[in-house]
Design a protein around this motif. Structure first.
Motif, PDB file in Angstrom:
ATOM      1  N   ILE A  42      24.560  -2.372 -41.816  1.00  0.00           N
ATOM      2  CA  ILE A  42      24.996  -2.415 -40.424  1.00  0.00           C
ATOM      3  C   ILE A  42      25.458  -3.840 -40.137  1.00  0.00           C
ATOM      4  CG2 ILE A  42      24.349  -2.194 -38.001  1.00  0.00           C
ATOM      5  CD1 ILE A  42      22.266  -0.188 -38.780  1.00  0.00           C
ATOM      6  N   TYR A  43      26.638  -3.958 -39.551  1.00  0.00           N
ATOM      7  CA  TYR A  43      27.212  -5.260 -39.228  1.00  0.00           C
ATOM      8  C   TYR A  43      27.283  -5.400 -37.711  1.00  0.00           C
ATOM      9  CZ  TYR A  43      28.588  -4.922 -44.094  1.00  0.00           C
ATOM     10  OH  TYR A  43      28.566  -4.776 -45.452  1.00  0.00           O
ATOM     11  N   THR A  44      26.865  -6.542 -37.195  1.00  0.00           N
ATOM     12  CA  THR A  44      26.909  -6.774 -35.750  1.00  0.00           C
ATOM     13  C   THR A  44      27.855  -7.921 -35.440  1.00  0.00           C
ATOM     14  OG1 THR A  44      25.093  -8.363 -35.717  1.00  0.00           O
ATOM     15  CG2 THR A  44      24.510  -6.028 -35.523  1.00  0.00           C
TER      16      THR A  44
ATOM     17  N   ALA B 164      32.311  -9.042 -25.250  1.00  0.00           N
ATOM     18  CA  ALA B 164      32.254  -7.770 -25.959  1.00  0.00           C
ATOM     19  C   ALA B 164      31.271  -7.893 -27.115  1.00  0.00           C
ATOM     20  CB  ALA B 164      33.633  -7.382 -26.483  1.00  0.00           C
ATOM     21  N   CYS B 165      30.772  -6.762 -27.565  1.00  0.00           N
ATOM     22  CA  CYS B 165      29.922  -6.756 -28.744  1.00  0.00           C
ATOM     23  C   CYS B 165      29.995  -5.386 -29.399  1.00  0.00           C
ATOM     24  CB  CYS B 165      28.491  -7.145 -28.414  1.00  0.00           C
ATOM     25  SG  CYS B 165      27.671  -6.110 -27.217  1.00  0.00           S
ATOM     26  N   ASP B 166      29.646  -5.357 -30.665  1.00  0.00           N
ATOM     27  CA  ASP B 166      29.659  -4.087 -31.383  1.00  0.00           C
ATOM     28  C   ASP B 166      28.784  -4.165 -32.618  1.00  0.00           C
ATOM     29  OD1 ASP B 166      31.257  -4.721 -33.894  1.00  0.00           O
ATOM     30  OD2 ASP B 166      32.716  -5.284 -32.375  1.00  0.00           O
ATOM     31  N   PHE B 167      28.512  -2.983 -33.163  1.00  0.00           N
ATOM     32  CA  PHE B 167      27.934  -2.907 -34.492  1.00  0.00           C
ATOM     33  C   PHE B 167      28.687  -1.817 -35.230  1.00  0.00           C
ATOM     34  CE2 PHE B 167      25.283   0.303 -32.386  1.00  0.00           C
ATOM     35  CZ  PHE B 167      25.194   1.309 -33.347  1.00  0.00           C
ATOM     36  N   SER B 168      28.682  -1.931 -36.538  1.00  0.00           N
ATOM     37  CA  SER B 168      29.390  -0.965 -37.367  1.00  0.00           C
ATOM     38  C   SER B 168      28.465  -0.487 -38.466  1.00  0.00           C
ATOM     39  CB  SER B 168      30.643  -1.606 -37.970  1.00  0.00           C
ATOM     40  OG  SER B 168      31.333  -0.669 -38.764  1.00  0.00           O
TER      41      SER B 168
ATOM     42  N   GLN C  62      30.711   0.910 -33.126  1.00  0.00           N
ATOM     43  CA  GLN C  62      30.214   1.261 -31.802  1.00  0.00           C
ATOM     44  C   GLN C  62      30.419   0.019 -30.936  1.00  0.00           C
ATOM     45  OE1 GLN C  62      28.684   4.354 -31.063  1.00  0.00           O
ATOM     46  NE2 GLN C  62      29.430   4.886 -33.096  1.00  0.00           N
ATOM     47  N   SER C  63      31.313   0.106 -29.968  1.00  0.00           N
ATOM     48  CA  SER C  63      31.637  -1.049 -29.130  1.00  0.00           C
ATOM     49  C   SER C  63      30.985  -0.942 -27.766  1.00  0.00           C
ATOM     50  CB  SER C  63      33.153  -1.156 -28.961  1.00  0.00           C
ATOM     51  OG  SER C  63      33.757  -1.346 -30.213  1.00  0.00           O
ATOM     52  N   PHE C  64      30.648  -2.095 -27.210  1.00  0.00           N
ATOM     53  CA  PHE C  64      29.990  -2.162 -25.912  1.00  0.00           C
ATOM     54  C   PHE C  64      30.622  -3.263 -25.077  1.00  0.00           C
ATOM     55  CE2 PHE C  64      27.070  -0.874 -29.204  1.00  0.00           C
ATOM     56  CZ  PHE C  64      26.652   0.357 -28.725  1.00  0.00           C
ATOM     57  N   LYS C  65      30.680  -3.029 -23.809  1.00  0.00           N
ATOM     58  CA  LYS C  65      31.212  -4.012 -22.865  1.00  0.00           C
ATOM     59  C   LYS C  65      30.055  -4.434 -21.963  1.00  0.00           C
ATOM     60  CE  LYS C  65      34.824  -5.894 -20.725  1.00  0.00           C
ATOM     61  NZ  LYS C  65      34.898  -7.286 -20.978  1.00  0.00           N
ATOM     62  N   PRO C  66      29.339  -5.471 -22.356  1.00  0.00           N
ATOM     63  CA  PRO C  66      28.200  -5.909 -21.531  1.00  0.00           C
ATOM     64  C   PRO C  66      28.665  -6.632 -20.269  1.00  0.00           C
ATOM     65  CG  PRO C  66      28.454  -7.332 -23.424  1.00  0.00           C
ATOM     66  CD  PRO C  66      29.491  -6.258 -23.556  1.00  0.00           C
TER      67      PRO C  66
ATOM     68  N   LYS D 251      22.988 -11.087 -29.504  1.00  0.00           N
ATOM     69  CA  LYS D 251      21.659 -10.466 -29.482  1.00  0.00           C
ATOM     70  C   LYS D 251      21.730  -9.025 -28.974  1.00  0.00           C
ATOM     71  CE  LYS D 251      17.991 -12.708 -28.448  1.00  0.00           C
ATOM     72  NZ  LYS D 251      16.934 -13.531 -27.874  1.00  0.00           N
ATOM     73  N   TYR D 252      22.610  -8.758 -28.027  1.00  0.00           N
ATOM     74  CA  TYR D 252      22.790  -7.401 -27.508  1.00  0.00           C
ATOM     75  C   TYR D 252      23.313  -6.471 -28.609  1.00  0.00           C
ATOM     76  CZ  TYR D 252      23.934  -3.816 -24.012  1.00  0.00           C
ATOM     77  OH  TYR D 252      23.994  -2.659 -23.279  1.00  0.00           O
ATOM     78  N   ALA D 253      24.234  -6.962 -29.429  1.00  0.00           N
ATOM     79  CA  ALA D 253      24.748  -6.168 -30.551  1.00  0.00           C
ATOM     80  C   ALA D 253      23.631  -5.858 -31.544  1.00  0.00           C
ATOM     81  CB  ALA D 253      25.891  -6.906 -31.238  1.00  0.00           C
TER      82      ALA D 253
END
Length: 93
Positions: free
Chosen positions: A20-22, A32-36, A42-46, A57-59
């Motif tokens: 898993i890559y963050t 922005a942040c994501d993990f793969s 999986q992308s997130f807009k905090p 840290k959120y990723a």
């Protein structure tokens, strides 16, 4: 393409593990942040007030929550945020 998992695949140390890559990023007007995992990002807009440190840290947090929900239990978490990973050591000790 070259990746960490490609680099260590010949060592047999991580046979059977899922990588898993963050990533967290920030610019002057967005965060922005994501993990793969398994080439499925999986992308997130905090919140826009997050710093790059918090985005990283959120990723990591999102990746760990994902790990809790899937049946596999052998993961390697890869992040370029040393301080984010070090904060986990403090949290877990």
């Amino acid at each position: 393409p070259y990746s960490f998992s490609t680099a260590v695949s010949g060592t047999k140390v991580f046979d059977g593990y899922t990588f898993i890559y963050t990533k967290g990023s920030a610019s002057s007007d967005s965060v922005a942040c994501d993990f793969s995992c398994r080439d499925r990002p999986q992308s997130f807009k905090p919140h826009s007030f997050f710093t790059i440190y918090i985005a990283e840290k959120y990723a990591i947090l999102k990746a760990l929550r994902y790990v809790e929900l899937v049946p596999e239990k052998k993961f390697v978490l890869c992040s370029d945020s040393l301080s984010g990973l070090q904060s986990l050591i403090v949290l877990c000790s």
